[in-house]
Design a protein around this motif. Structure first.
Motif, PDB file in Angstrom:
ATOM      1  N   ILE A 227     -23.824 -12.200   0.241  1.00 39.66           N
ATOM      2  CA  ILE A 227     -22.531 -11.551   0.515  1.00 39.66           C
ATOM      3  C   ILE A 227     -22.737 -10.074   0.847  1.00 39.66           C
ATOM      4  CG2 ILE A 227     -20.332 -10.872  -0.522  1.00 39.66           C
ATOM      5  CD1 ILE A 227     -20.338 -13.450  -2.091  1.00 39.66           C
ATOM      6  N   LYS A 228     -23.581  -9.422   0.064  1.00 39.34           N
ATOM      7  CA  LYS A 228     -23.849  -8.006   0.321  1.00 39.34           C
ATOM      8  C   LYS A 228     -24.538  -7.810   1.670  1.00 39.34           C
ATOM      9  CE  LYS A 228     -24.098  -6.619  -4.549  1.00 39.34           C
ATOM     10  NZ  LYS A 228     -24.968  -6.083  -5.630  1.00 39.34           N
ATOM     11  N   ALA A 229     -25.434  -8.738   2.015  1.00 36.86           N
ATOM     12  CA  ALA A 229     -26.127  -8.634   3.296  1.00 36.86           C
ATOM     13  C   ALA A 229     -25.147  -8.776   4.453  1.00 36.86           C
ATOM     14  CB  ALA A 229     -27.209  -9.716   3.386  1.00 36.86           C
ATOM     15  N   HIS A 230     -24.211  -9.713   4.348  1.00 38.95           N
ATOM     16  CA  HIS A 230     -23.176  -9.855   5.379  1.00 38.95           C
ATOM     17  C   HIS A 230     -22.373  -8.561   5.512  1.00 38.95           C
ATOM     18  CE1 HIS A 230     -23.549 -13.897   6.804  1.00 38.95           C
ATOM     19  NE2 HIS A 230     -23.420 -14.450   5.606  1.00 38.95           N
ATOM     20  N   GLN A 231     -22.037  -8.000   4.372  1.00 36.73           N
ATOM     21  CA  GLN A 231     -21.220  -6.787   4.380  1.00 36.73           C
ATOM     22  C   GLN A 231     -21.977  -5.616   4.997  1.00 36.73           C
ATOM     23  OE1 GLN A 231     -20.055  -5.376   0.503  1.00 36.73           O
ATOM     24  NE2 GLN A 231     -18.143  -4.537   1.268  1.00 36.73           N
ATOM     25  N   GLU A 232     -23.255  -5.497   4.656  1.00 39.86           N
ATOM     26  CA  GLU A 232     -24.046  -4.366   5.142  1.00 39.86           C
ATOM     27  C   GLU A 232     -24.377  -4.492   6.622  1.00 39.86           C
ATOM     28  OE1 GLU A 232     -24.761  -1.603   3.604  1.00 39.86           O
ATOM     29  OE2 GLU A 232     -23.687  -2.273   1.820  1.00 39.86           O
ATOM     30  N   THR A 233     -24.625  -5.734   7.076  1.00 42.00           N
ATOM     31  CA  THR A 233     -25.052  -5.930   8.458  1.00 42.00           C
ATOM     32  C   THR A 233     -23.887  -6.124   9.417  1.00 42.00           C
ATOM     33  OG1 THR A 233     -25.296  -8.326   8.086  1.00 42.00           O
ATOM     34  CG2 THR A 233     -27.235  -6.941   7.757  1.00 42.00           C
TER      35      THR A 233
END
Length: 522
Positions: A227-233
């Motif tokens: 989830i954090k990776a989706h948000q960051e990228t």
């Protein structure tokens, strides 16, 4: 001996009562725990996995999220997040189902059997044994009373049919006494076993809960990085009020998203709209459009009918940049260039300032100027001449680091800014040679800009290097640029005369509000 037996029986009877009370307490506690624990189950008890899953709130939530993700699609951050969270909720629901099935098997069912089957059976058997003990005491009493009435000593046994019958009853009573003793021992042992069973059931409850929460935690911890990776990228970060270079770096763009989106939409639906950038849009529609641009989800059809809202969103983006597109650092360079009286030298000074812009600012400034130049091709219809555009849009491109009051800004600095922006729009293809593709990302259907401006007698070749271009400047004779008189004439058209002692009229205030996008169009 009679007293001794009575005492023993009385003692055993007391113990029996104690055991009965304890069994009753165990039954009550087991029944209450079973009832409350059953109420904690989210799924329907006693059904198969599929039916239990359909009734589970987590399953319903998961379905809702997945359906929402399908509606929004993978092109939006919310859609991606809903899909991932929906899958996670579904996996948590499956873990919950396994947990509840285990609880039913290892905890709830044993508690039910203990409270509703095993303990009632023991209590029933104990009542039967208590009756046998009373029968034994009665038979023994009758036998000794018979011996006493016959006048026999305690060492002699009575004879005769009646005596034989009483003796048989007494022997049978003795057997019952032995059964009572054994049964008493077994039930005391059973009480211990039941207490141990309850302890085991409660231990199983805690162990099963611990395992369920451990698996759920592992599942959530495995999903959080995704989830954090989706948000960051995710490329579409909020852009209003953010530094230009930060937005471009996060989004991987060369042209800011609000600039490209608004320009390409205006090329399709707003080029012939009268008063574009001057007429303020509806405040509510402008707010909604800005929010759409901020989250990267834009419905072109919804806003294509209102070009003024699109123009207002573009002006707002430029005005809300932490630093103007033309930068604070070059502010003095721009102002000094505007103060040069010789028109050719003024243009050259403006070109020098343009070339000093940081790459990101230069690319977006070039993109915007090329569009504004194209907008002036329709000035007979939209009434937006280079001078008019410079008046309403210039203060959104360049302003002082510490602005004075708004009236002072309009009457002094804005005149200079108009003298900067108007000639750049007039000579856009000299300042920025070559064609430009407005539809950079391919999401819109806008045309390619070609040169229709002939505001100077000799345009340098786009392939000419900077040294040759500067030499060519000497032979170029541009048309007139913005002057203070042009500004004053523009205001006079709406009833403002600076020679009037009252100073600023309502019409002038209207122009001022249009510059900053403060007037709501009715």
């Amino acid at each position: 001996m009679y007293v001794s037996v009575y005492t023993v029986c009385s003692h055993r009877g007391f113990l029996s009562v104690q055991v009965e009370k304890r069994l009753e307490l165990v039954k009550q506690v087991s029944h209450s725990t079973h009832k409350k624990l059953t109420a904690c189950l989210q799924g329907q008890q006693g059904v198969d996995v599929d039916k239990k899953s359909k009734k589970l709130p987590l399953t319903t939530l998961a379905q809702c999220m997945v359906e929402g993700a399908a509606v929004l699609g993978d092109e939006s951050l919310l859609g991606k997040m809903l899909k991932l969270c929906g899958d996670t909720q579904e996996r948590l629901a499956q873990e919950l189902i396994l947990f509840e099935l285990t609880i039913e098997r290892d905890v709830i069912e044993p508690l039910y059997d203990l409270a509703e089957v095993e303990i009632p059976n023991i209590q029933k058997q104990r009542k039967h044994l208590a009756k046998l003990v009373l029968d034994m005491d009665s038979a023994r009493t009758r036998y000794y009373q018979s011996a006493k009435s016959s006048g026999l000593s305690s060492n002699l046994q009575p004879t005769g049919a009646k005596a034989d019958h009483l003796r048989e009853e007494m022997e049978e009573a003795a057997n019952r006494m032995e059964i009572c003793r054994v049964s008493d021992h077994l039930h005391n042992k059973a009480d211990v076993c039941f207490r141990n069973a309850v302890d085991y059931v409660l231990l199983s409850l805690i162990e099963v809960q611990a395992e369920y929460h451990r698996k759920s935690l592992e599942l959530l911890q495995s999903v959080l990085p995704q989830i954090k990776a989706h948000q960051e990228t995710w490329v579409e970060k909020p852009c209003y009020g953010k530094p230009l270079e930060e937005h471009l770096a996060l989004s991987g763009r060369d042209i800011a998203f609000p600039i490209e989106a608004c320009v390409t939409m205006l090329l399709e639906c707003g080029m012939q709209e009268e008063g574009l950038f001057r007429v303020a849009p509806s405040a509510s529609k402008l707010k909604k459009l800005k929010a759409s641009l901020d989250c990267g989800v834009l419905d072109v059809q919804e806003y294509s009918a209102d070009p003024h809202a699109i123009a207002g969103a573009l002006k707002s983006y430029l005005r809300e940049l932490p630093e103007p597109l033309m930068t604070y650092e070059l502010y003095n360079d721009w102002i000094q260039a505007s103060n040069i009286q010789d028109q050719d030298k003024r243009l050259q000074a403006l070109l020098n300032a343009c070339e000093k812009l940081p790459p990101a600012n230069n690319n977006n400034f070039k993109y915007l100027i090329k569009f504004l130049s194209k907008l002036t091709e329709y000035q007979d219809v939209n009434k937006m001449t280079p001078g008019n555009i410079a008046i309403v849009l210039g203060p959104n491109l360049l302003w002082m680091h510490n602005e004075g009051n708004i009236t002072e800004m309009m009457t002094t600095v804005s005149l200079q800014i108009v003298g900067i922006i108007e000639p750049i729009i007039q000579h856009a293809d000299w300042f920025f040679p070559g064609e430009i593709e407005f539809n950079v990302t391919g999401n819109y259907g806008s045309p390619v800009h070609t040169n229709h401006n002939a505001n100077y007698s000799s345009m340098p070749s786009p392939d000419m290097d900077q040294i040759d271009r500067r030499q060519n400047d000497q032979s170029r004779r541009p048309l007139s640029v913005a002057t203070d008189n042009m500004m004053l004439e523009f205001y006079k058209k709406d009833g403002y005369d600076p020679s009037v002692s009252a100073g600023i009229t309502f019409s002038f205030s209207t122009h001022l509000a249009a510059v900053l996008g403060l007037v709501e169009r009715t």
